[in-house]
Design a protein around this motif. Sequence first.
Motif, mmCIF file in Angstrom:
data_model
loop_
_atom_site.group_PDB
_atom_site.id
_atom_site.type_symbol
_atom_site.label_atom_id
_atom_site.label_comp_id
_atom_site.label_asym_id
_atom_site.label_seq_id
_atom_site.Cartn_x
_atom_site.Cartn_y
_atom_site.Cartn_z
ATOM 1 N N LEU A 182 0.767 -1.251 0.063
ATOM 2 C CA LEU A 182 0.164 0.064 -0.016
ATOM 3 C C LEU A 182 0.811 1.149 -0.254
ATOM 4 O O LEU A 182 0.589 2.298 -0.768
ATOM 5 N N SER A 183 1.939 1.270 0.658
ATOM 6 C CA SER A 183 2.786 2.409 0.820
ATOM 7 C C SER A 183 3.568 2.610 -0.680
ATOM 8 O O SER A 183 3.729 3.846 -0.973
ATOM 9 N N LEU A 184 3.826 1.396 -1.199
ATOM 10 C CA LEU A 184 4.393 1.558 -2.634
ATOM 11 C C LEU A 184 3.491 2.006 -3.671
ATOM 12 O O LEU A 184 3.638 2.976 -4.560
ATOM 13 N N LEU A 185 2.082 1.501 -3.365
ATOM 14 C CA LEU A 185 1.042 2.050 -4.396
ATOM 15 C C LEU A 185 0.889 3.518 -4.235
ATOM 16 O O LEU A 185 0.664 4.306 -5.037
ATOM 17 N N SER A 186 0.775 4.031 -2.886
ATOM 18 C CA SER A 186 0.925 5.393 -2.450
ATOM 19 C C SER A 186 1.812 6.217 -3.099
ATOM 20 O O SER A 186 1.747 7.540 -3.815
ATOM 21 N N TYR A 187 3.160 5.635 -3.314
ATOM 22 C CA TYR A 187 4.134 6.532 -3.990
ATOM 23 C C TYR A 187 4.131 6.397 -5.525
ATOM 24 O O TYR A 187 4.176 7.628 -6.169
ATOM 25 N N CYS A 188 3.417 5.263 -6.088
ATOM 26 C CA CYS A 188 3.411 5.237 -7.506
ATOM 27 C C CYS A 188 2.264 6.158 -7.916
ATOM 28 O O CYS A 188 2.192 6.659 -9.022
ATOM 29 N N GLN A 189 1.066 6.013 -6.971
ATOM 30 C CA GLN A 189 -0.153 6.658 -7.361
ATOM 31 C C GLN A 189 -0.332 7.391 -6.363
ATOM 32 O O GLN A 189 -1.497 7.004 -5.186
ATOM 33 N N PRO A 190 -0.041 8.655 -5.917
ATOM 34 C CA PRO A 190 -0.263 9.662 -4.690
ATOM 35 C C PRO A 190 -1.879 9.802 -4.593
ATOM 36 O O PRO A 190 -2.462 10.186 -3.392
ATOM 37 N N GLU A 191 -2.565 9.797 -5.755
ATOM 38 C CA GLU A 191 -3.956 10.056 -5.727
ATOM 39 C C GLU A 191 -4.823 9.128 -5.154
ATOM 40 O O GLU A 191 -5.826 9.058 -4.737
ATOM 41 N N SER A 192 -4.204 7.667 -4.880
ATOM 42 C CA SER A 192 -4.798 6.591 -4.240
ATOM 43 C C SER A 192 -5.022 6.721 -2.712
ATOM 44 O O SER A 192 -5.314 5.860 -1.986
#
Length: 369
Positions: A182-192
């Motif tokens: 989830l932290s990696l996803l937030s880094y790749c897609q901050p809008e999430s």
Amino acid sequence: MSGCAETRDVLLLGKGDILHQQVLASFPLCDVTEEDLTQNPQFCKLLATLTQYVDKTGLTLSLKTDLDKAEQKLQSQRRQWLRPESLYRGLQEMIQDHSVRKHKSTLPPDQNMFYETMEKCLLVANCVKLLDPSSTTHQDQPSVLGLTSQHVMELMPLEKNVTRMRQGLPRQLEKHLKEKCLSLLSYCQPESENESEGLKTVKLAHLSALLEKDKKRADKLEESCRENTVLLQRQTQLYLSELIRCIRLLQTLMLDHRLRVQTDLDRKKLDYFEGKCELVLQKIKTEMVEIQLETYTVATVTAHRKIREKLESERRACAAEKQGVELKLSSFQMLGEEFVALADEYCRLRREIEMKRWALRELTQFKDQ
């Protein structure tokens, strides 16, 4: 036949500028310019023939195949090593996170027991691996301080704690990995960040594809950057060669211009020095006239004129006397040798008379004293 085949293959590649461009594109790492290929057609032909046997990096096709196989084997070995290594580092991160949370707040005893048991198990496993490296090195090594893996295994926690830890470990590990994803996803897609958990979970299923896409894009950008670097180097070399040629041309023009201007400059310098020399001479003459005017005043000139007149009159008198004496001498010379003897006797007598007069004068002065 082989020469004809090579020539046919070269002709199939292209002619003229097209062939040069294809050769330069086939060897981007080669420090060769289009001008070099134009001046050396045989070398260009050789490079065009080599394009069928080597790739852009200069490796032959067989060597490239072996290199790809070795790369695949290396990747397989790397994946095998990465599985336990990533699991081990994930467990270490869980222990570190627990230590941070424990210092910030009070945690339940069972949770503390879970992480303490896991930490001891990891430490014992690591020590056993260091004491018994035969599984990785395939050879026996002397023990450290006489310790064996059995000695270290005695430090393992209680069996019931280990069993409880193993039962809860998959759930905790899954939770930890999910948080990392989830932290990696937030880094790749901050809008999430503001999206729901369900939507985030759905996106996690496509996270690997997203990372793979980003990796390919990064590799493509890196390749483009490498090509741009090679192109920049080639353009820099061309720019430097053109700059050197322009500098040489400029030096030639400057030399020719200097040779044409040097004659006029030398003539002007000569005229200048002649005029300056004439001016200096006139100044010297003026200074001489001023010195004469300051030295010879009216009174001085009058005195010099009188002295000159007196000297001229004495010179004329001496000249007249000389002339009379010369006439007498010539008349004496006409009398012959007998007169010469008489003249010598007369001179002797005159000298004796003079000597006696001097002696008489001296005696008279001595008597007076």
